[in-house]
Design a protein around this motif. Structure first.
Motif, PDB file in Angstrom:
ATOM      1  N   ALA A 157       3.872  -4.791   3.592  1.00  0.00           N
ATOM      2  CA  ALA A 157       4.561  -3.504   3.652  1.00  0.00           C
ATOM      3  C   ALA A 157       5.948  -3.650   3.037  1.00  0.00           C
ATOM      4  CB  ALA A 157       4.671  -3.036   5.094  1.00  0.00           C
ATOM      5  N   ILE A 158       6.460  -2.551   2.506  1.00  0.00           N
ATOM      6  CA  ILE A 158       7.796  -2.529   1.913  1.00  0.00           C
ATOM      7  C   ILE A 158       8.726  -1.848   2.904  1.00  0.00           C
ATOM      8  CG2 ILE A 158       9.208  -1.630   0.027  1.00  0.00           C
ATOM      9  CD1 ILE A 158       6.691  -1.641  -1.699  1.00  0.00           C
ATOM     10  N   ILE A 159       9.876  -2.463   3.156  1.00  0.00           N
ATOM     11  CA  ILE A 159      10.834  -1.859   4.068  1.00  0.00           C
ATOM     12  C   ILE A 159      11.771  -0.961   3.266  1.00  0.00           C
ATOM     13  CG2 ILE A 159      12.488  -3.762   3.983  1.00  0.00           C
ATOM     14  CD1 ILE A 159      12.862  -3.256   7.053  1.00  0.00           C
ATOM     15  N   LYS A 160      11.980   0.241   3.782  1.00  0.00           N
ATOM     16  CA  LYS A 160      12.845   1.226   3.114  1.00  0.00           C
ATOM     17  C   LYS A 160      13.964   1.629   4.067  1.00  0.00           C
ATOM     18  CE  LYS A 160      10.340   2.028  -0.618  1.00  0.00           C
ATOM     19  NZ  LYS A 160      10.813   1.988  -1.963  1.00  0.00           N
ATOM     20  N   LYS A 161      15.126   1.898   3.510  1.00  0.00           N
ATOM     21  CA  LYS A 161      16.265   2.346   4.300  1.00  0.00           C
ATOM     22  C   LYS A 161      16.239   3.868   4.345  1.00  0.00           C
ATOM     23  CE  LYS A 161      21.221   1.695   4.607  1.00  0.00           C
ATOM     24  NZ  LYS A 161      22.389   1.078   4.005  1.00  0.00           N
ATOM     25  N   ASP A 176       1.309  -0.580  -2.738  1.00  0.00           N
ATOM     26  CA  ASP A 176       0.104  -0.398  -3.554  1.00  0.00           C
ATOM     27  C   ASP A 176      -1.105   0.038  -2.736  1.00  0.00           C
ATOM     28  OD1 ASP A 176       1.026  -3.300  -5.410  1.00  0.00           O
ATOM     29  OD2 ASP A 176       1.474  -1.216  -5.861  1.00  0.00           O
ATOM     30  N   SER A 177      -0.883   0.884  -1.746  1.00  0.00           N
ATOM     31  CA  SER A 177      -2.014   1.300  -0.925  1.00  0.00           C
ATOM     32  C   SER A 177      -2.930   2.224  -1.710  1.00  0.00           C
ATOM     33  CB  SER A 177      -1.546   1.988   0.354  1.00  0.00           C
ATOM     34  OG  SER A 177      -1.012   3.260   0.037  1.00  0.00           O
ATOM     35  N   GLN A 178      -4.190   2.220  -1.359  1.00  0.00           N
ATOM     36  CA  GLN A 178      -5.180   3.057  -2.025  1.00  0.00           C
ATOM     37  C   GLN A 178      -4.817   4.525  -1.867  1.00  0.00           C
ATOM     38  OE1 GLN A 178      -7.547   1.821  -3.925  1.00  0.00           O
ATOM     39  NE2 GLN A 178      -8.260   3.836  -4.511  1.00  0.00           N
ATOM     40  N   LYS A 179      -4.311   4.907  -0.687  1.00  0.00           N
ATOM     41  CA  LYS A 179      -3.945   6.291  -0.415  1.00  0.00           C
ATOM     42  C   LYS A 179      -2.858   6.749  -1.380  1.00  0.00           C
ATOM     43  CE  LYS A 179      -2.547   9.255   3.395  1.00  0.00           C
ATOM     44  NZ  LYS A 179      -2.179   9.306   4.802  1.00  0.00           N
ATOM     45  N   ASN A 180      -1.838   5.919  -1.597  1.00  0.00           N
ATOM     46  CA  ASN A 180      -0.756   6.276  -2.513  1.00  0.00           C
ATOM     47  C   ASN A 180      -1.261   6.377  -3.941  1.00  0.00           C
ATOM     48  OD1 ASN A 180       1.090   6.362  -0.434  1.00  0.00           O
ATOM     49  ND2 ASN A 180       1.849   4.280  -0.791  1.00  0.00           N
TER      50      ASN A 180
END
Length: 141
Positions: free
Chosen positions: A110-114, A127-131
């Motif tokens: 997972a990527i952490i976002k601020k 890179d999720s399939q949903k995205n």
């Protein structure tokens, strides 16, 4: 694969049990060399034995090699014992934890976002399939 884990200070060291026999002792010829005067030159051996039931994977046995100060598993003196996950092994003043990891198929990181709120963070799938599916679609008006 199995490991002996040693935590000393703020450092964690993993020693892989990656051979049929892994030796531990004070002498440099051992697979795992311990700088502890209470540890014998050849203190113990961990043996990997392939089980007849291949579903369960290998079994691991620890054997004391007639050491001066003995080998302890879960605070009990042993001569030979089957190791189980999270067993505590003590040689001299050095303590290891025996850990057996199963091979896993890890999910994407997972990527952490601020966020716009100070001190608040959230995760976003990498890179999720949903995205990927959503990025290919256009909104209809």
């Amino acid at each position: 694969m199995a490991y002996l884990i040693n935590k000393k200070g703020g450092t964690t060291i993993q020693f892989p049990i990656d051979k049929p026999k892994v030796t531990l002792g004070r002498h440099k010829d051992n697979d795992i060399c311990i700088d502890d005067t209470l540890v014998s030159k050849a203190h113990l051996v961990i043996e990997t034995v392939e089980s007849e039931d291949s579903v369960n994977g290998p079994e691991y046995f620890i054997e004391d090699l007639n050491s001066t100060n003995h080998t302890y598993v879960n605070n009990r003196k042993i001569t030979r014992k089957k190791l189980l996950n999270n067993d505590m092994i003590r040689v001299g003043v050095t303590i290891f934890v025996f850990v057996e990891y199963e091979e896993e198929d890890y999910e994407s990181t997972a990527i952490i976002k601020k966020s716009w709120i100070p001190g608040v963070y959230y995760t976003k799938e990498k890179d999720s399939q949903k995205n990927k599916e959503n990025s290919g679609r256009k909104k209809k008006k």
